[in-house]
Design a protein around this motif. Structure first.
Motif, mmCIF file in Angstrom:
data_model
loop_
_atom_site.group_PDB
_atom_site.id
_atom_site.type_symbol
_atom_site.label_atom_id
_atom_site.label_comp_id
_atom_site.label_asym_id
_atom_site.label_seq_id
_atom_site.Cartn_x
_atom_site.Cartn_y
_atom_site.Cartn_z
ATOM 1 N N ALA A 211 0.834 -1.203 0.000
ATOM 2 C CA ALA A 211 0.000 0.000 0.000
ATOM 3 C C ALA A 211 0.872 1.258 0.000
ATOM 4 C CB ALA A 211 -0.924 0.001 1.216
ATOM 5 N N VAL A 212 1.983 1.234 0.750
ATOM 6 C CA VAL A 212 2.915 2.368 0.774
ATOM 7 C C VAL A 212 3.556 2.544 -0.603
ATOM 8 C CG1 VAL A 212 5.105 3.219 1.697
ATOM 9 C CG2 VAL A 212 3.429 2.225 3.232
ATOM 10 N N LYS A 213 3.989 1.441 -1.189
ATOM 11 C CA LYS A 213 4.669 1.517 -2.482
ATOM 12 C C LYS A 213 3.739 2.051 -3.574
ATOM 13 C CE LYS A 213 7.948 -1.991 -1.081
ATOM 14 N NZ LYS A 213 8.172 -3.429 -0.925
ATOM 15 N N GLU A 214 2.472 1.634 -3.525
ATOM 16 C CA GLU A 214 1.494 2.138 -4.494
ATOM 17 C C GLU A 214 1.336 3.646 -4.347
ATOM 18 O OE1 GLU A 214 -2.225 0.049 -4.246
ATOM 19 O OE2 GLU A 214 -1.261 -1.900 -4.572
ATOM 20 N N SER A 215 1.243 4.114 -3.096
ATOM 21 C CA SER A 215 1.082 5.550 -2.846
ATOM 22 C C SER A 215 2.311 6.331 -3.319
ATOM 23 C CB SER A 215 0.852 5.812 -1.351
ATOM 24 O OG SER A 215 -0.362 5.214 -0.936
ATOM 25 N N LEU A 216 3.509 5.773 -3.073
ATOM 26 C CA LEU A 216 4.739 6.449 -3.496
ATOM 27 C C LEU A 216 4.838 6.538 -5.020
ATOM 28 C CD1 LEU A 216 7.298 4.972 -0.932
ATOM 29 C CD2 LEU A 216 6.556 7.352 -1.084
ATOM 30 N N ILE A 217 4.451 5.459 -5.708
ATOM 31 C CA ILE A 217 4.465 5.475 -7.181
ATOM 32 C C ILE A 217 3.502 6.534 -7.709
ATOM 33 C CG2 ILE A 217 3.806 4.131 -9.228
ATOM 34 C CD1 ILE A 217 4.945 1.654 -7.716
ATOM 35 N N THR A 218 2.319 6.602 -7.081
ATOM 36 C CA THR A 218 1.322 7.606 -7.479
ATOM 37 C C THR A 218 1.883 9.014 -7.335
ATOM 38 O OG1 THR A 218 -0.515 6.184 -6.837
ATOM 39 C CG2 THR A 218 -0.964 8.538 -6.945
ATOM 40 N N MET A 219 2.545 9.277 -6.194
ATOM 41 C CA MET A 219 3.067 10.622 -5.949
ATOM 42 C C MET A 219 4.269 10.944 -6.835
ATOM 43 S SD MET A 219 2.452 11.390 -1.929
ATOM 44 C CE MET A 219 3.118 9.877 -1.340
ATOM 45 N N GLN A 220 5.025 9.916 -7.208
ATOM 46 C CA GLN A 220 6.113 10.134 -8.178
ATOM 47 C C GLN A 220 5.556 10.681 -9.484
ATOM 48 O OE1 GLN A 220 8.217 6.356 -8.532
ATOM 49 N NE2 GLN A 220 10.081 7.356 -7.845
ATOM 50 N N LYS A 221 4.458 10.076 -9.940
ATOM 51 C CA LYS A 221 3.863 10.478 -11.221
ATOM 52 C C LYS A 221 3.256 11.878 -11.147
ATOM 53 C CE LYS A 221 2.611 5.744 -12.548
ATOM 54 N NZ LYS A 221 1.470 4.820 -12.729
ATOM 55 N N VAL A 222 2.615 12.185 -10.008
ATOM 56 C CA VAL A 222 1.841 13.431 -9.920
ATOM 57 C C VAL A 222 2.727 14.605 -9.487
ATOM 58 C CG1 VAL A 222 -0.139 14.570 -8.834
ATOM 59 C CG2 VAL A 222 -0.267 12.146 -9.391
ATOM 60 N N PHE A 223 3.539 14.417 -8.442
ATOM 61 C CA PHE A 223 4.244 15.559 -7.837
ATOM 62 C C PHE A 223 5.746 15.603 -8.158
ATOM 63 C CE2 PHE A 223 0.734 14.366 -4.893
ATOM 64 C CZ PHE A 223 -0.094 15.424 -5.193
ATOM 65 N N LYS A 224 6.319 14.481 -8.587
ATOM 66 C CA LYS A 224 7.733 14.403 -8.975
ATOM 67 C C LYS A 224 8.688 14.789 -7.842
ATOM 68 C CE LYS A 224 6.901 15.253 -13.905
ATOM 69 N NZ LYS A 224 5.438 15.352 -13.839
ATOM 70 N N VAL A 225 8.266 14.523 -6.584
ATOM 71 C CA VAL A 225 9.150 14.754 -5.433
ATOM 72 C C VAL A 225 10.114 13.568 -5.337
ATOM 73 C CG1 VAL A 225 9.236 14.975 -2.910
ATOM 74 C CG2 VAL A 225 7.435 16.131 -4.212
ATOM 75 N N ARG A 226 11.372 13.832 -5.054
ATOM 76 C CA ARG A 226 12.396 12.784 -5.059
ATOM 77 C C ARG A 226 12.101 11.705 -4.011
ATOM 78 N NH1 ARG A 226 16.711 12.875 -1.209
ATOM 79 N NH2 ARG A 226 16.623 14.660 0.195
ATOM 80 N N GLN A 227 12.527 10.457 -4.316
ATOM 81 C CA GLN A 227 12.321 9.356 -3.380
ATOM 82 C C GLN A 227 13.630 8.606 -3.115
ATOM 83 O OE1 GLN A 227 8.918 6.914 -4.307
ATOM 84 N NE2 GLN A 227 7.590 8.677 -4.622
ATOM 85 N N CYS A 228 14.751 9.277 -3.376
ATOM 86 C CA CYS A 228 16.055 8.660 -3.102
ATOM 87 C C CYS A 228 16.519 9.024 -1.687
ATOM 88 C CB CYS A 228 17.080 9.131 -4.127
ATOM 89 S SG CYS A 228 17.273 10.931 -4.199
ATOM 90 N N GLU A 229 17.354 8.172 -1.104
ATOM 91 C CA GLU A 229 17.933 8.455 0.217
ATOM 92 C C GLU A 229 18.938 9.608 0.083
ATOM 93 O OE1 GLU A 229 17.079 7.159 3.051
ATOM 94 O OE2 GLU A 229 15.791 5.518 2.335
ATOM 95 N N ASP A 230 19.213 10.312 1.194
ATOM 96 C CA ASP A 230 20.101 11.481 1.163
ATOM 97 C C ASP A 230 21.503 11.128 0.657
ATOM 98 O OD1 ASP A 230 18.017 12.944 2.078
ATOM 99 O OD2 ASP A 230 18.779 13.198 4.129
ATOM 100 N N SER A 231 21.972 9.902 0.956
ATOM 101 C CA SER A 231 23.317 9.498 0.512
ATOM 102 C C SER A 231 23.386 9.453 -1.015
ATOM 103 C CB SER A 231 23.673 8.120 1.088
ATOM 104 O OG SER A 231 22.687 7.172 0.714
ATOM 105 N N THR A 232 22.309 8.985 -1.642
ATOM 106 C CA THR A 232 22.258 8.947 -3.114
ATOM 107 C C THR A 232 22.154 10.366 -3.665
ATOM 108 O OG1 THR A 232 21.138 6.810 -3.008
ATOM 109 C CG2 THR A 232 20.979 7.999 -5.094
#
Length: 607
Positions: free
Chosen positions: A138-159
């Motif tokens: 459920a979390v992963k689905e929500s994150l994928i949705t927000m990637q498409k809509v808002f384009k906010v980064r989802q990488c860790e700070d080290s990356t």
């Protein structure tokens, strides 16, 4: 149970009536069960009653060598101590939740360019946590949705800190590339703000704000930006359509429990900001016989006091709890959070609860009907019956009526993959004294197995008869009369309490009695077949009874068709008034002759 070492009567007589916790140990000193009690004396005494104990409870009692008591100041303290001991020792006769993982969250990090990240119960990260969600998917689905809509980064700070050029997420338009300055701080902050609003459930405000920005961009001739905002609005509306929304308010966990022979299910449905954000079914084992309310009580205590789930403001539950007040107090003492527990709800909350109940029923049904589960149960039955291979064709009969009215016999068929509903049959029983279940069973079996004798039907490997020795005798006699000697008879009789798990089985004859342990896979299959026969019999009976009650006595009189029936009932206002009418009054009705009026009068009063 050996009374030489443990005397329950003496032990109970010296017990206090105060609240507390009791611990039951076997002869090796291993903890079997932990329980809480409002009144220790009454609760512990209930385990040593002469009658009324379930098989599972009797199995527990037979192993008790010692009992230890811990008195507490209140029932709430007893609840908290019970849960601590269960979590610490995991006794075999307590209901135990297997899923000890913390629920997942979405973290919006504290950073000049914040990231949206998956987190599971780790609240040490700096930032804002959103959730909990019912599962990692459920979390992963929500994150994928927000990637498409808002384009906010989802990488860790080290990356993020080691990038010199944009990654693949930027190339596929799922990140705006803040790591290498491809978006201004102001624009990125705006995307973060929108993502935050989305996670907070402020959908309407979010859509309205983006619409205003789109109009402004179009007015300033920024058509590319306006098009991007338009696409965001379209995606958001699509997401809202997919979500099951009953309103824009409400935060609750909706919990439904169901217990059936062979298994139990607790379904948890999470509602946040008026939306069902997800749900999950749990299938704990049931070491001792309990009610749905007791199951809920045990589940809720472990689920929330054990830290598996974060508390919502409200718990909506399918069954009332006897210890509901103590549970609420225990949760408050542990978490400093006040919650309400509701079982009698209306409106949108009732719809949520209905949905949770439906999920619990379907989840358990799917689990019981699973082919792998069915194979293990049918293999266990094969061993019990001494067959060289698993039975491929099993039939079960049951009788249903209302005080003798509209008696129906059902026949259900189970094959290698479980219920074969296309082959189910029902028999309307005629010419048998009302309430004579033996006579009804004899008629149904004779009608069914005459066709086996003539070769019209395939003979079953096993014939399961519900009802004990009397009904088994009817089956034996019918098969003997028809000369069908290769059908294996299996009788099942309910115990005195008529509870699942206490059945006596008659394998092949009335003399060969067997009582299986409640966790027997073979018993679960027998219970499933028996319950399916009962369900189908009740359904068939109700259909026949309702059809009979809708049938008009006038339909049995020759020459009285639909039009004349209508004229008669219209003239007198109903059947009872027609029954009270004289022959002369009936003759006055349009279309009814004197002779026909006499026939009608005589037929009504003959009936």
């Amino acid at each position: 149970m050996s009374h030489s070492e443990f005397d329950p009567k003496h032990f109970v007589s010296n017990l206090t009536t105060r609240p507390g916790v009791y611990r039951m140990y076997d002869v090796k000193g291993e903890l079997l069960y932990v329980g809480k009690a409002k009144n220790l004396k009454n609760r512990v005494a209930s385990y040593f009653r002469v009658t009324g104990l379930t098989t599972k409870t009797m199995a527990l009692v037979s192993r008790i060598h010692t009992i230890e008591i811990a008195v507490t100041k209140s029932e709430t303290e007893a609840l908290l101590l019970e849960q601590t001991l269960i979590k610490q020792h995991r006794p075999p006769y307590n209901i135990l939740l297997r899923d000890d993982k913390s629920y997942p969250y979405i973290l919006l990090s504290n950073h000049p360019h914040p990231a949206l990240l998956f987190r599971r119960g780790d609240k040490t990260d700096k930032g804002t946590l959103f959730g909990p969600f019912p599962s990692g998917s459920a979390v992963k689905e929500s994150l994928i949705t927000m990637q498409k809509v808002f384009k906010v980064r989802q990488c860790e700070d080290s990356t993020y800190s080691n990038r010199s050029r944009p990654c693949l997420q930027y190339q596929i338009k799922r990140c705006s590339g803040p790591c290498v300055g491809l978006i201004s701080d102001e624009e990125y902050e705006l995307d973060v703000r929108h993502a935050r609003m989305f996670l907070q459930g402020k959908d309407q405000e979010l859509t309205a704000e983006i619409s205003t920005q789109m109009s402004a961009a179009a007015a300033d001739m920024e058509f590319e930006r306006a098009a991007e905002l338009r696409d965001q609005i379209i995606q958001l509306k699509h997401i809202q359509e997919q979500q099951h929304v009953y309103g824009q308010t409400g935060e609750a966990d909706v919990i439904a429990s169901i217990i059936q022979p062979g298994g139990l299910c607790v379904h948890v449905m999470m509602v946040r900001k008026g939306k069902v954000v997800g749900s999950k079914s749990y299938y704990p084992k049931m070491p001792i016989e309990i009610t749905e309310g007791e199951l809920l009580s045990s589940f809720i205590a472990q689920f929330y006091l054990g830290g598996i789930q974060e508390l919502p403001k409200t718990l909506i539950i399918s069954h009332e709890l006897e210890d509901g007040d103590a549970l609420v107090e225990g949760i408050f003492e542990t978490t400093q959070k006040k919650i309400e527990v509701l079982s009698n709800v209306r409106g949108q909350r009732a719809r949520w609860l209905d949905l949770a109940k439906l999920n619990a029923e379907q989840g358990l049904q799917a689990r019981l009907s699973d082919k792998r589960n069915h194979f293990s149960r049918i293999t266990a039955l094969q061993k019990l019956l001494g067959f060289s291979e698993p039975p491929k064709h099993m039939e079960c009969f049951d009788i249903s009526h209302s005080s003798g009215e509209a008696t129906v016999a059902s026949c259900v068929v189970f094959g290698p993959d479980g219920p074969d509903k296309k082959r189910y049959r029902s028999f309307n029983i005629e010419g048998v004294e009302p309430g004579d279940d033996y006579g009804a069973m004899k008629q149904a079996l004779t009608r069914r197995y005459k066709r086996v004798k003539t070769g019209e039907l395939e003979a079953p490997d096993v014939l399961l008869i519900d009802g004990g020795k009397g009904q088994l005798t009817q089956a034996e006699n019918v098969l003997k009369e028809l000369g069908l000697v290769n059908i294996f008879l299996l009788g099942v009789a309910k115990g005195d309490t008529r509870k699942p798990g206490l059945e006596t089985l008659y394998i092949g004859s009335k003399e060969d009695e067997v009582v299986l342990p409640p966790d027997s896979a073979a018993l679960h299959l027998i219970q499933h077949i028996r319950d399916e026969a009962h369900r189908f019999a009740v359904k068939s009976h109700r259909r026949r009874r309702d059809k009979k009650r809708r049938h008009s006595v006038l339909e049995d009189i020759p020459g009285i068709g639909p039009n004349r029936r209508k004229e008669l009932l219209t003239a007198f206002g109903g059947y009872q008034e027609l029954l009270s009418a004289s022959q002369e009054d009936i003759a006055k009705v349009k279309g009814i002759s004197v002779k026909k009026a006499e026939e009608i009068y005589l037929h009504l009063h003959k009936s």
